[in-house]
Design an enzyme around this catalytic site. Structure first.
Site, short mmCIF file in Angstrom:
data_model
loop_
_atom_site.label_atom_id
_atom_site.label_comp_id
_atom_site.label_asym_id
_atom_site.label_seq_id
_atom_site.Cartn_x
_atom_site.Cartn_y
_atom_site.Cartn_z
N VAL A 40 6.41 -22.90 -2.83
CA VAL A 40 5.65 -24.16 -2.69
C VAL A 40 5.10 -24.50 -4.08
O VAL A 40 4.37 -23.70 -4.67
CB VAL A 40 4.55 -24.02 -1.63
N CYS A 94 0.83 -1.22 0.00
CA CYS A 94 0.00 0.00 0.00
C CYS A 94 0.85 1.26 0.00
O CYS A 94 0.40 2.32 -0.43
CB CYS A 94 -0.89 0.03 1.25
C1 LIG Z 1 0.39 -0.42 -5.10
C2 LIG Z 1 -0.55 -1.05 -4.13
C3 LIG Z 1 -1.26 -0.24 -3.25
C4 LIG Z 1 -2.16 -0.81 -2.35
N1 LIG Z 1 -2.85 0.01 -1.50
C5 LIG Z 1 -3.72 -0.53 -0.60
C6 LIG Z 1 -4.44 0.30 0.31
O1 LIG Z 1 -4.27 1.52 0.29
N2 LIG Z 1 -5.30 -0.30 1.17
C7 LIG Z 1 -5.48 -1.65 1.22
O2 LIG Z 1 -6.25 -2.15 2.04
N3 LIG Z 1 -4.80 -2.47 0.36
C8 LIG Z 1 -3.94 -1.94 -0.54
N4 LIG Z 1 -3.24 -2.76 -1.39
C9 LIG Z 1 -3.53 -4.21 -1.40
C10 LIG Z 1 -2.70 -4.96 -0.35
O3 LIG Z 1 -1.34 -4.69 -0.52
C11 LIG Z 1 -2.98 -6.45 -0.53
O4 LIG Z 1 -4.36 -6.66 -0.41
C12 LIG Z 1 -2.26 -7.29 0.52
O5 LIG Z 1 -0.88 -7.19 0.35
C13 LIG Z 1 -2.70 -8.74 0.40
O6 LIG Z 1 -1.99 -9.51 1.30
P1 LIG Z 1 -1.84 -11.08 1.06
O7 LIG Z 1 -1.02 -11.58 2.18
O8 LIG Z 1 -3.16 -11.68 0.79
O9 LIG Z 1 -1.06 -11.20 -0.33
P2 LIG Z 1 0.36 -10.66 -0.77
O10 LIG Z 1 0.71 -9.42 -0.05
O11 LIG Z 1 0.33 -10.63 -2.27
O12 LIG Z 1 1.32 -11.81 -0.30
C14 LIG Z 1 1.30 -13.08 -0.87
C15 LIG Z 1 2.70 -13.64 -0.80
O13 LIG Z 1 2.65 -15.00 -1.19
C16 LIG Z 1 3.84 -15.29 -1.91
N5 LIG Z 1 3.57 -16.51 -2.68
C17 LIG Z 1 2.62 -16.68 -3.62
N6 LIG Z 1 2.62 -17.95 -4.06
C18 LIG Z 1 3.59 -18.59 -3.37
C19 LIG Z 1 4.08 -19.93 -3.38
N7 LIG Z 1 3.55 -20.87 -4.19
N8 LIG Z 1 5.09 -20.25 -2.56
C20 LIG Z 1 5.63 -19.30 -1.72
N9 LIG Z 1 5.21 -18.02 -1.69
C21 LIG Z 1 4.19 -17.68 -2.50
C22 LIG Z 1 4.07 -14.04 -2.73
O14 LIG Z 1 5.42 -13.93 -3.14
C23 LIG Z 1 3.65 -12.95 -1.75
O15 LIG Z 1 4.75 -12.44 -1.03
C24 LIG Z 1 -2.33 -2.22 -2.32
C25 LIG Z 1 -1.62 -3.03 -3.20
C26 LIG Z 1 -0.74 -2.47 -4.09
C27 LIG Z 1 0.02 -3.37 -5.02
#
Ligand SMILES: Cc1cc2nc3c(=O)[nH]c(=O)nc-3n(C[C@H](O)[C@H](O)[C@H](O)COP(=O)(O)OP(=O)(O)OC[C@H]3O[C@@H](n4cnc5c(N)ncnc54)[C@H](O)[C@@H]3O)c2cc1C
Length: 459
Positions: free
Chosen positions: A83, A46
Site C-alpha cells: 500500500v 519471535c
Molecule cells: C527476532 C525477533 C524476536 C522476537 N521475539 C519476541 C518475543 O519473544 N516476544 C514478543 O512478544 N515479541 C517478539 N518479537 C516481536 C514481534 O515479532 C512483533 O512485535 C510482532 O511481529 C509485531 O506484529 P505486527 O503485526 O505489529 O508487525 P509485523 O509482524 O512487523 O507485521 C507488519 C507487516 O506489515 C507489512 N507492511 C508494512 N508496510 C506495508 C505496506 N505499506 N503495505 C503492505 N504491507 C506492509 C510488513 O511486510 C509486515 O509483514 C520478536 C521480533 C523479532 C524480530
C-alpha cells in the site's frame, strides 16, 4: 450493503484483526481485503532466533497461517503488494503490485493499519555490506542461515551489534552453532530494559558462558574486505574481527504511510489510538501492533513497545470492534521475558529511572533466592529486584534474573502491577508451593516482604 475492510500489513496484528472480523461477520456482510508487501503472512518472528540456533525447525514451523489458509477463510489476501498511499478524506488506499508495478485504488469502509516496525540500522559506513544480517523477517533468518552454512566448519566468529533481547537471543543462537561470540552494546549493561545492577548480572553470566560483552561501546564502521564483504567492525576505537555481523539494534514504528496520510503520531512516532484501537479522530481507521503507541498503566505515559503479545491482542480487539462487538485494550505494564542460554531474564513495570521520570519517589530491594527448595535437587539461584513507591508502597516494577523457571515468576508480579497492588498486599498472595517448584516462601514474596520493610523506613 456489503462493507469492505482493508488491512495493511498481514502479520500478527493485521491478520488477527482480519480473522476476528471474519469470525464475527460473514462474507455477504463484510468483504475483507488484506495487503502484504512481503511473501509471508502470520509468522512468528519471535521464533527466528530458535530457528537459527537449530532448536526449532523452520521456516514453515514458524508460519501460523499461510496465505492459502487465510484465503480459504474468506480473506482476499494480496501478497507482494504494497500500500503506497492512504487517502482518509476519500476513504481509499492505493496498492502497488510489486511484481508488475500495477497500481489499484480501492475504497474502504474500515481501514486497519498494521504496518509493524522498521529495524534501526546504525548509520555507519559498511552497514549494508554482504555478511551483515538483520533478523526481522523469515527471509532475514534464511539469509543468515545460508551465510552460516557458507562459512563451513572450523573457528568462526560472530559479532552481535545490540545488547537488547534480540541481541542476546542471537548471541545464544550463535553460541549454539559453535561460533565465538562478541556482543557490542551502547548501554551501560546488556538488557537495558533492566536496571543496570540487574543488567550487570546478565553481563557476568554471559561472560561466564564465554560471550565477550562490550558495554558503553558505539559501533563506528563495519570493516569490509576487497570484495566488499564484512570482516568485522570498528567500535569504541577497537577493531573486532568477525565472519558475520548480526544487527539487533532496535526498531521504530513503521508509520511513514500513516504520517503521509496526516494521521496523528505520538512522541515515539507510533500511531495514537483510543482504547478500542481506533486512530484518534477517525471513526473508521484502526491501528495495532508495533506501529502504535500504547498507554503504560504504571507511568500513565504513552510508550512504543514492539511485542507480538500486544500485536495479537490489538488485532483481536480491532477485529471484534469492526465485527460489531465491543472490545478495548487498556494498556500495558511492560512485561517482557527472554533468555540467553540457560539464563532467564524477566521484567515488568518501571525501572528505577523510569519511576523517577514518571514523578514517583521509588524504593528498591534485591533478594537472592532459589528456584526450588534449597534441599531439592537442581535448585538454582535467582535474583529478584522489586521497586515500590515510597510511603504508599504501591508496586512499581519487578525484575528477575536467574536460571530454570525463574523468569515466568514475573507473571505474578505483572498481575499485581496490573491491579495496582501494594507490596504489603503482595506479601499475602496465595502463590503455589511445593519443593520442586519454589522455596516455601516464593522469591517474589520474599522480595515483597523486604520491600515492605524498605517502604516502612520511608514513612
Ligand atoms: C527476532 C525477533 C524476536 C522476537 N521475539 C519476541 C518475543 O519473544 N516476544 C514478543 O512478544 N515479541 C517478539 N518479537 C516481536 C514481534 O515479532 C512483533 O512485535 C510482532 O511481529 C509485531 O506484529 P505486527 O503485526 O505489529 O508487525 P509485523 O509482524 O512487523 O507485521 C507488519 C507487516 O506489515 C507489512 N507492511 C508494512 N508496510 C506495508 C505496506 N505499506 N503495505 C503492505 N504491507 C506492509 C510488513 O511486510 C509486515 O509483514 C520478536 C521480533 C523479532 C524480530
Amino acid at each position: 450493503m456489503t462493507e469492505r475492510l482493508v488491512v495493511v500489513g498481514a502479520d500478527a496484528a493485521g491478520m488477527s484483526a482480519a480473522s476476528q472480523a471474519r469470525r464475527m461477520r460473514g462474507p455477504d456482510d463484510l468483504q475483507i481485503v488484506a495487503f502484504e508487501r512481503s511473501t509471508h503472512t502470520s509468522y512468528a518472528a519471535c521464533g527466528i532466533p530458535y530457528w537459527v540456533s537449530g532448536d526449532v525447525s523452520g521456516p514453515e514451523a514458524l508460519v501460523a497461517r499461510s496465505p492459502e489458509q487465510h484465503r480459504s477463510r474468506g480473506i482476499d489476501l494480496r501478497m507482494s503488494t504494497e500500500v503506497v498511499a492512504v487517502d482518509v478524506a476519500a476513504g481509499t488506499v492505493t496498492a502497488r503490485d510489486l511484481a508488475t508495478g500495477a497500481e489499484e485504488t480501492l475504497a474502504y469502509d474500515h481501514l486497519v493499519l498494521a504496518t509493524g516496525a522498521s529495524p534501526l540500522r546504525p548509520p555507519v559506513p559498511g552497514i549494508d555490506a554482504v555478511g551483515v544480517y538483520g533478523v526481522q523477517t523469515l527471509d532475514d533468518g534464511a539469509a543468515l542461515l545460508a551465510g552460516l552454512e557458507a562459512l563451513g566448519e572450523g573457528p568462526r566468529r560472530a559479532l552481535i551489534i545490540g545488547g537488547g533481547y534480540i541481541g542476546i537471543e542471537m548471541a545464544e543462537a550463535m553460541c549454539s552453532r559453535g561460533l565465538e561470540v562478541t556482543v557490542i552494546t551502547m548501554g551501560e549493561e546488556p538488557m537495558d530494559t533492566l536496571d543496570p545492577d540487574m543488567g550487570r548480572l546478565v553481563h557476568e553470566a554471559m561472560a561466564a558462558m564465554g560471550i565477550d560483552v562490550r558495554t558503553a561501546t558505539a559501533i563506528e564502521a563495519i570493516e569490509t574486505d576487497a570484495a566488499g564483504r564484512a570482516v568485522g567492525a570498528r567500535a569504541g576505537g577497537e577493531l573486532f574481527s568477525a565472519d558475520l555481523v548480526v544487527l539487533g539494534t532496535g526498531v521504530r514504528p513503521n508509520t511513514a504511510l500513516a504520517a503521509a496520510a496526516g494521521l496523528p503520531l505520538g512522541q515515539y512516532g507510533g500511531l495514537v489510538t483510543d482504547r478500542r484501537m481506533r486512530v484518534q479522530g477517525y471513526a473508521n481507521v484502526w491501528a495495532g501492533g508495533d506501529c502504535v503507541e500504547v498507554l503504560d498503566l504504571v507511568s500513565s505515559r504513552r510508550v512504543a513497545i514492539a511485542l507480538g503479545t500486544h500485536a495479537n491482542k490489538h488485532g483481536q480487539v480491532i477485529g471484534t470492534n469492526v465485527g460489531g462487538g465491543y472490545a478495548s485494550f487498556p494498556g500495558v505494564v511492560r512485561t517482557a521475558i527472554s533468555k540467553v542460554c540457560d539464563l532467564e531474564i524477566a521484567r515488568t513495570g518501571l525501572r528505577e529511572a523510569d519511576a523517577v521520570a514518571a514523578g514517583f519517589e521509588p524504593v528498591s530491594v534485591r533478594v537472592e533466592s532459589s528456584t526450588r527448595a534449597g534441599y531439592y535437587p537442581g535448585a538454582q539461584p535467582l535474583t529478584v529486584k522489586m521497586i515500590a513507591e515510597r510511603r504508599t508502597g504501591r508496586l512499581l516494577g519487578v525484575q528477575i534474573v536467574g536460571r530454570e523457571a525463574a523468569a515466568k515468576r514475573i507473571d505474578a508480579a505483572a498481575v499485581a502491577l496490573w491491579n495496582r497492588m501494594t507490596v504489603e498486599e503482595m506479601t499475602a498472595l496465595d502463590l503455589g508451593y511445593a519443593p520442586p517448584f519454589s522455596p516455601v516462601w516464593d522469591p517474589v514474596l520474599i522480595a515483597a516482604r523486604k520491600a515492605v520493610e524498605a517502604v516502612n523506613r520511608t514513612r
